[in-house]
Design a protein around this motif. Structure first.
Motif, mmCIF file in Angstrom:
data_model
loop_
_atom_site.group_PDB
_atom_site.id
_atom_site.type_symbol
_atom_site.label_atom_id
_atom_site.label_comp_id
_atom_site.label_asym_id
_atom_site.label_seq_id
_atom_site.Cartn_x
_atom_site.Cartn_y
_atom_site.Cartn_z
ATOM 1 N N VAL A 71 1.854 -4.992 3.287
ATOM 2 C CA VAL A 71 0.834 -5.135 2.241
ATOM 3 C C VAL A 71 -0.315 -4.152 2.472
ATOM 4 O O VAL A 71 -0.796 -3.507 1.529
ATOM 5 N N SER A 72 -0.741 -3.992 3.745
ATOM 6 C CA SER A 72 -1.874 -3.086 3.983
ATOM 7 C C SER A 72 -1.490 -1.654 3.634
ATOM 8 O O SER A 72 -2.273 -0.909 3.048
ATOM 9 N N LEU A 73 -0.255 -1.275 3.964
ATOM 10 C CA LEU A 73 0.182 0.083 3.655
ATOM 11 C C LEU A 73 0.345 0.293 2.155
ATOM 12 O O LEU A 73 0.050 1.368 1.630
ATOM 13 N N ALA A 74 0.810 -0.758 1.473
ATOM 14 C CA ALA A 74 0.990 -0.652 0.020
ATOM 15 C C ALA A 74 -0.345 -0.368 -0.657
ATOM 16 O O ALA A 74 -0.397 0.203 -1.744
ATOM 17 N N VAL A 75 -1.438 -0.792 0.000
ATOM 18 C CA VAL A 75 -2.766 -0.503 -0.545
ATOM 19 C C VAL A 75 -3.288 0.827 -0.016
ATOM 20 O O VAL A 75 -3.685 1.712 -0.774
ATOM 21 N N SER A 76 -3.271 0.996 1.315
ATOM 22 C CA SER A 76 -3.980 2.139 1.885
ATOM 23 C C SER A 76 -3.256 3.460 1.676
ATOM 24 O O SER A 76 -3.912 4.486 1.517
ATOM 25 N N ALA A 77 -1.904 3.468 1.655
ATOM 26 C CA ALA A 77 -1.217 4.752 1.486
ATOM 27 C C ALA A 77 -1.492 5.373 0.115
ATOM 28 O O ALA A 77 -1.988 6.499 0.046
#
Ligand code: ADP
Ligand code: MG
Lengths: 254, 293
Positions: free
Chosen positions: B83-89
């Motif tokens: 989830v964090s990568l889906a936002v930050s990337a």
């Protein structure tokens, strides 16, 4: 009826980079279907002049421009999207910049970006441009090689082929022979003569003799100022209006 | 002057000596670097071996965390990283593209760049505090996977932006100019020339942040990670366990844990990170196939 109005009209064009003037009140016309050579020592503003014609000047943040440039009667500033203007003007840089793609893709790039999808149309366009730039015979079996694998002279002709890929009305070349061997230079000069039959050519060159050989008219820039523009018979004779013109073309300073 | 006078000149001999000494030193330093890495891995394998088994991977902790496995923590870590990568990337890459390709070089841009560099150096516990204040309390997301992932995303964003910018800046300006003179718009140039030639650098930056997001404990501890949950999260509104947090718990918070369990947990954490990295690298290689420089 032949259209007698100039292809490019430059009026009182001044450019400065971060306050330092590079072009000063330059006014000059480029006639339809002529070859105009622009000569002058290094840093006299030749490249800057070309960059104003296709509005590449606005990609240089430090540059500020005043005056007008008209292409085919229309002020270039009126184009809301400068890429529409640039599609009408082919541009060749001093050092060939092969895009990081195949020979074919290099030449097909601009038509693709302009929306052409049809493979046969692209194939035809690539072949036509490579033939026009006298490169076809050398690369027709290497179309899928990287453009950067070609020799320097071939790469410069590749950039010319690329510049022709949108059938531009105007072709601008900036010291195209600076990184090219004499044989390739002669080849390109022949290519330009051929292209000139239906294209207006502005040719910046550091070689006075090239201007004399190739151009119909020649303009001399000096420290950002236009010294003189005129027919080659005048510029390269004792009738040149400005004494500095005679001195420069004789190689007496520079 | 004949050929041998080149070969035997003192200068050449010195150069050759410098060359070989330099090579040895560089190789030695590299070996020194690999040594602790293998030592750590070896230690984890040897000490963790007694606890390692398929059940350890597939079962929940049991008997007050002194037995059982780490399955819910693996699942939780994958949720958090995903989830964090889906936002930050996407946000980070888009911001990097904007800053490098579109933003004018004025004082606002300089301030933003400065802020990004400084944000990248903010300790993770400060991000944790920010996460609690903004996501958990102010936005009312509660302690949840969403809060924890957003906190991790905020933590990883500056580095993703910075590495994206760096990768884009490595693409020669001349390529862009050539495209523009051919009538390509800025976006077409980015899409067809700049991105294909910088995507592997961009993804490298993202991959490095996967490890960081998976490994940090502080930012998730107060925002969404639980010490112990008997069930798996069903949505981003649930809390979850996480490997990093679980490692902290079993090594310091719970009495009478068999020594092998923390080591085995650490090994699993390392393996999950490596696995995610491998996936990302495979994806990168797949993208790079089409790259023609
Ligand atoms: N991007 C730039 N930034 C700042 N100064 C520039 C830039 N490009 C050109 N100049 C300056 O403008 C003047 C004219 O340059 P240019 O048009 O490149 O001349 P030429 O092509 O005749 O050598 C030179 O003094 C040069 O240093
Ligand atoms: Mg120049």
């Amino acid at each position: 009826m032949v259209n007698a109005s100039p292809m490019i009209e430059v009026e009182e064009l001044s450019v400065s980079y971060a306050g330092k003037p590079a072009l000063d009140q330059v006014t000059l016309d480029v006639r339809r279907n002529e070859i105009l050579a622009v000569i002058g020592p290094a840093n006299s503003g030749k490249t800057t002049l070309l960059n104003c014609i296709n509005r590449m000047i606005e990609t240089i943040p430090a540059a500020s421009v005043s005056g007008t440039v008209k292409v085919d009667g229309h002020d270039v500033a009126e184009y809301r999207d400068p890429s529409m203007l640039r599609r009408r003007i082919g541009m060749v840089f001093p050092l060939p910049v092969g895009l990081p793609m195949t020979v074919y893709e290099n030449v097909a790039f601009a038509p693709r970006m302009a929306g052409e999808r049809d493979r046969t149309v692209l194939d035809e366009s690539v072949e036509r441009c490579l033939k026009q730039s006298a490169l076809w015979d050398e690369v027709k079996d290497r179309l899928d090689d990287l453009g950067t694998r070609l020799s320097g002279g071939q790469q410069q002709r590749l950039t010319i082929a690329r510049a022709l890929s949108l059938n531009p009305e105007i072709l601008c070349l900036d010291e195209f022979s600076i990184a090219v061997d004499p044989v390739t230079t002669m080849k390109i000069e022949e290519v330009l003569k051929e292209l000139n039959k239906d294209m207006t050519i502005v040719m910046v060159t550091n070689l006075v003799l090239q201007a004399k050989r190739m151009a119909d008219r020649t303009a001399l820039l000096l420290n950002g100022k236009l010294v003189e523009v005129g027919d080659n018979e005048v510029i390269f004779s004792r009738q040149a209006a400005d004494a500095r013109t005679f001195q420069y073309v004789q190689g007496l300073f520079g | 002057m004949n050929a041998s006078s080149f070969a035997t000149s003192a200068r050449t001999a010195t150069n050759r000596r410098v060359e070989s000494v330099g090579k040895t030193v560089l190789a030695g330093v590299t070996a020194l670097l690999i040594l602790p890495l293998t030592a750590i891995l070896g230690l984890l394998v040897i000490r963790g071996a007694p606890a390692l088994s398929l059940e350890f991977l597939l079962e929940a902790p049991a008997a007050g965390m002194t037995a059982g496995g780490v399955f819910p923590a693996i699942v939780g870590t994958l949720w958090l990283v995903g989830v964090s990568l889906a936002v930050s990337a996407p946000v980070g890459i888009m911001a990097g593209i904007y800053l490098n390709e579109y933003a004018r070089a004025n004082w606002i841009t300089r301030m933003v760049n400065l802020a990004i560099v400084n944000l990248a150096g903010v300790p993770s516990i400060v991000h944790a505090l920010f996460g609690v204040g903004v996501f958990v309390l102010f936005l009312g997301l509660g302690t949840s996977i969403l809060s924890a992932s957003l906190t991790l995303a905020i933590m990883t964003l500056p580095v993703i932006i910075a590495s994206t910018k760096e990768a884009l800046a490595a693409v020669p300006m001349a390529f862009r100019e050539a495209c523009w003179t051919l009538g390509a718009t800025r976006w077409q140039t980015i899409r067809h020339v700049v991105l294909p030639n910088s995507i592997s650098g961009i993804l490298t930056g993202v991959i490095l942040q996967v490890s960081r997001a998976a490994g940090e404990t502080a930012p998730i501890m107060f925002t969404g990670a639980a010490f112990y949950l008997p069930f798996l999260p069903q949505s981003v509104q649930d809390q979850c366990m996480a490997l990093s947090m679980h490692l902290f718990t079993v090594s310091t918070q719970v009495p009478n844990v068999p020594e092998a369990i923390p080591y085995a947990t650490a090994l699993v954490l390392l393996s999950v990170v490596l696995l995610v990295n491998l996936l990302a690298i495979a994806f990168r290689t797949y993208l790079r196939r089409n790259r023609k420089w």
